[in-house]
Design a protein around this motif. Structure first.
Motif, PDB file in Angstrom:
ATOM      1  N   LYS A  87       0.816  -1.214   0.000  1.00 10.93           N
ATOM      2  CA  LYS A  87       0.000   0.000   0.000  1.00 10.93           C
ATOM      3  C   LYS A  87       0.855   1.272   0.000  1.00 10.93           C
ATOM      4  CE  LYS A  87      -3.824  -0.572   2.576  1.00 10.93           C
ATOM      5  NZ  LYS A  87      -4.604  -0.334   3.809  1.00 10.93           N
ATOM      6  N   PRO A  88       1.768   1.433   0.977  1.00  6.57           N
ATOM      7  CA  PRO A  88       2.631   2.621   0.922  1.00  6.57           C
ATOM      8  C   PRO A  88       3.465   2.666  -0.352  1.00  6.57           C
ATOM      9  CG  PRO A  88       3.250   1.161   2.745  1.00  6.57           C
ATOM     10  CD  PRO A  88       1.972   0.660   2.210  1.00  6.57           C
ATOM     11  N   ASP A  91       1.567   4.307  -3.244  1.00  9.62           N
ATOM     12  CA  ASP A  91       1.461   5.756  -3.106  1.00  9.62           C
ATOM     13  C   ASP A  91       2.800   6.441  -3.336  1.00  9.62           C
ATOM     14  OD1 ASP A  91      -1.061   5.114  -2.422  1.00  9.62           O
ATOM     15  OD2 ASP A  91      -0.933   5.727  -0.322  1.00  9.62           O
ATOM     16  N   SER A 134       0.074  -1.810   9.024  1.00 10.20           N
ATOM     17  CA  SER A 134      -0.089  -1.021   7.794  1.00 10.20           C
ATOM     18  C   SER A 134      -1.345  -1.414   7.024  1.00 10.20           C
ATOM     19  CB  SER A 134       1.137  -1.206   6.899  1.00 10.20           C
ATOM     20  OG  SER A 134       1.344  -2.573   6.629  1.00 10.20           O
ATOM     21  N   GLU A 179      -6.053   2.360   8.216  1.00 10.50           N
ATOM     22  CA  GLU A 179      -7.138   3.255   7.792  1.00 10.50           C
ATOM     23  C   GLU A 179      -8.390   3.097   8.656  1.00 10.50           C
ATOM     24  OE1 GLU A 179      -9.042   1.643   3.940  1.00 10.50           O
ATOM     25  OE2 GLU A 179      -7.058   0.750   4.006  1.00 10.50           O
ATOM     26  N   SER A 234      -0.744   4.898  14.149  1.00  9.82           N
ATOM     27  CA  SER A 234       0.721   4.862  14.063  1.00  9.82           C
ATOM     28  C   SER A 234       1.400   4.989  15.417  1.00  9.82           C
ATOM     29  CB  SER A 234       1.213   5.913  13.080  1.00  9.82           C
ATOM     30  OG  SER A 234       1.054   7.203  13.618  1.00  9.82           O
ATOM     31  N   TYR A 264       1.427   5.343   7.629  1.00 10.48           N
ATOM     32  CA  TYR A 264       1.103   4.047   7.015  1.00 10.48           C
ATOM     33  C   TYR A 264       1.201   2.898   8.019  1.00 10.48           C
ATOM     34  CZ  TYR A 264       1.180   6.150   2.377  1.00 10.48           C
ATOM     35  OH  TYR A 264       0.907   6.902   1.280  1.00 10.48           O
TER      36      TYR A 264
END
Lengths: 266, 230
Positions: A30-31, A34, A188, A192, A200, A261
């Protein structure tokens, strides 16, 4: 027409030659998506992401897979690649430190989260059908999961309830689809769903009363050996471009962003 | 010997799965094939197409939908939970059901061809000798379709042995429960345990060859071994 195809073939060949192929451990996909987008926009460098368990990616590189960079979920597999002579020690860097979270499908809807007993209580009380973890041989997060369960002296009791994902992404998928009621996944993957205040670095270890109220449970770091994730440039024709992208990923600016993240930065 | 306890478990599990799936498929597949060979219903087309789907679909598609359908939110999952069986993914029953669906065409199609090849006449003759429908089936059609049953059984068994994608998606790789040989080999290869991967893979290779040899030399070998007349 033929000329057009020839031109296309030549152009696509050019495009391929300076494209970076990056092998990424599933937890970091995911990170990576981005951040590599940011990099692609600012540098015009095109990047292709391949993900899987760290062990699988390493096995593929050993068999000549055309990856330029290897973002492992541990240090051991990077050491092995260097040992095989497939990567350069000089380029080796730590890029993130991962955390494990005990998670359940209920944790995704906040309304249910308070009504249901917390995942931690369910784990300790053996009140569940399946606990999904990543395959401990293939995925560093799986190994950390087994270590944590052993530290909690739950492993031998729960062993028969364990369900193994081939990598941490499949493990999360088992929990997400509610087929497995509990799972040990990467922070991670679920960050969300956590409210900004708990996310975090501020999501620290809770005391016992807080533990029993929260749906997800951040596994305390002292229960397993740290998940230190390392990256290395794979020997090949794109080493320079790969090194540049690696430098970008370990730069202060990007390392700061990793907090949101669900990673601790270096 | 390069085989670990988990490897032996995987071998035993795979053979158990293949045997069970073959038996279930013969029981379910026979009436379906019989119906398909006899019916003039408009449903014949749709049913045939439905059964043949696993031949065309990637196993991942089947695995994905089975995972959703058998999960707690899915229709099959809610039915099994209602019946007190719990949900089926990560269970042996779950991979048996998935394998039955996945290998269905390999049983129904040879049987249907076999039944169709018999034609109407032998059954009509049996009817004139006062055989009822059941007797026609058991005393005439079944013996005449024996080679087709053999083909169907061998194909079902072999296809289940080689199953991978569906089981990977819904099995959860539990040793002795859902970690079949193909998954065990995959895990070994990924972990660079090539020696163990070789042992299992070579075993699979030889076993598959023997099974296919049986199938293709049926005309020469099998009648002598099983007393089947072609």
């Amino acid at each position: 027409m033929l000329r057009y195809f020839l031109l296309l073939a030549i152009l696509s060949n050019f495009a391929f030659s300076d494209e970076l192929t990056v092998a990424v451990a599933s937890n970091f996909v995911k990170p990576m998506r981005d951040l590599s987008n940011i990099y692609q926009v600012s540098t015009n460098q095109s990047i292709t992401i391949v993900s899987g368990s760290s062990a699988k990616l390493m096995a593929q590189i050993k068999q000549g897979a055309p990856y330029d960079l290897f973002f492992s979920a541990d240090q051991e597999k990077v050491s092995k690649l260097i040992e095989y002579g497939l990567a350069d020690t000089a380029s080796r860097q730590q890029y993130a430190k991962g955390r494990l979270v005990l998670w359940s499908a209920q944790c995704m809807s906040q309304s249910k989260a308070t009504a249901e007993p917390s995942s931690y209580r369910r784990l300790v009380n053996n009140d569940f059908n399946h606990l999904a973890i990543a395959n401990p041989i293939l995925a560093p997060y799986g190994r950390a999961s087994v270590e944590s369960l052993k530290s909690l002296t739950l492993y031998s009791n729960l062993k028969s309830k364990l369900v193994y994902g081939e990598n941490i992404a499949q493990t999360y998928q088992f929990v997400y689809s509610a087929n497995s009621d509990l799972g040990l996944v990467a922070l991670s993957q679920v960050i969300e769903y956590l409210s900004p205040s708990t996310s975090s670095s501020t999501l620290t270890e809770k005391n016992d009363s807080q533990k029993t109220q929260q749906c997800g449970w951040l596994v305390p770091e002292h229960l397993h050996s740290p998940i230190i994730q390392e990256v290395v440039v794979v020997k090949g024709k794109n080493e320079n471009a790969a090194q540049k992208f690696l430098d970008f990923m370990v730069s202060d600016k990007i390392q700061q962003r990793l907090l949101q993240y669900g990673y601790e930065s270096f | 010997m390069g085989l670990s306890e988990h490897d032996l478990m995987a071998i035993f599990l795979t053979l158990k799965l293949a045997l069970l799936v073959t038996l279930i498929l013969l029981l379910i597949g026979t009436p379906i094939a019989w119906w398909l060979s006899k019916t003039r219903s408009f449903l014949k087309g749709p049913v045939s197409a439905l059964i043949a789907m696993p031949l065309v679909l990637p196993p991942t598609v089947l695995g994905f939908y089975l995972l959703l359908a058998m999960g707690p939110e899915g229709p099959i999952g809610q039915l099994t939970t209602f019946l007190g069986l719990g949900t089926l993914p990560f269970t042996f029953t779950g991979i048996v059901i998935a394998s039955v669906i996945y290998s269905m065409p390999f049983v129904v199609q040879p049987l249907q061809n076999g039944f169709e090849a018999i034609g109407e006449r032998p059954l009509e003759v049996a009817a004139t000798l006062r055989c009822n429908a059941w007797q026609q089936f058991f005393y005439v059609a079944l013996p005449m379709a024996k080679p087709s049953f053999l083909t169907a059984s061998i194909l079902a068994f072999a296809h289940t042995l080689g199953e991978f994608g569906v089981i990977l998606m819904i099995g959860g790789s539990i040793p002795g429960v859902t970690r079949v040989m193909s998954v065990q080999i995959y895990d070994h290869v990924e972990a660079l345990q090539y020696t163990q991967a070789h042992w299992l893979s070579a075993g699979m290779l030889i076993l598959s060859f023997i099974i296919l040899l049986l199938l293709y030399s049926r005309n020469a070998l099998v009648p002598r071994i099983f007393g089947v007349k072609n």
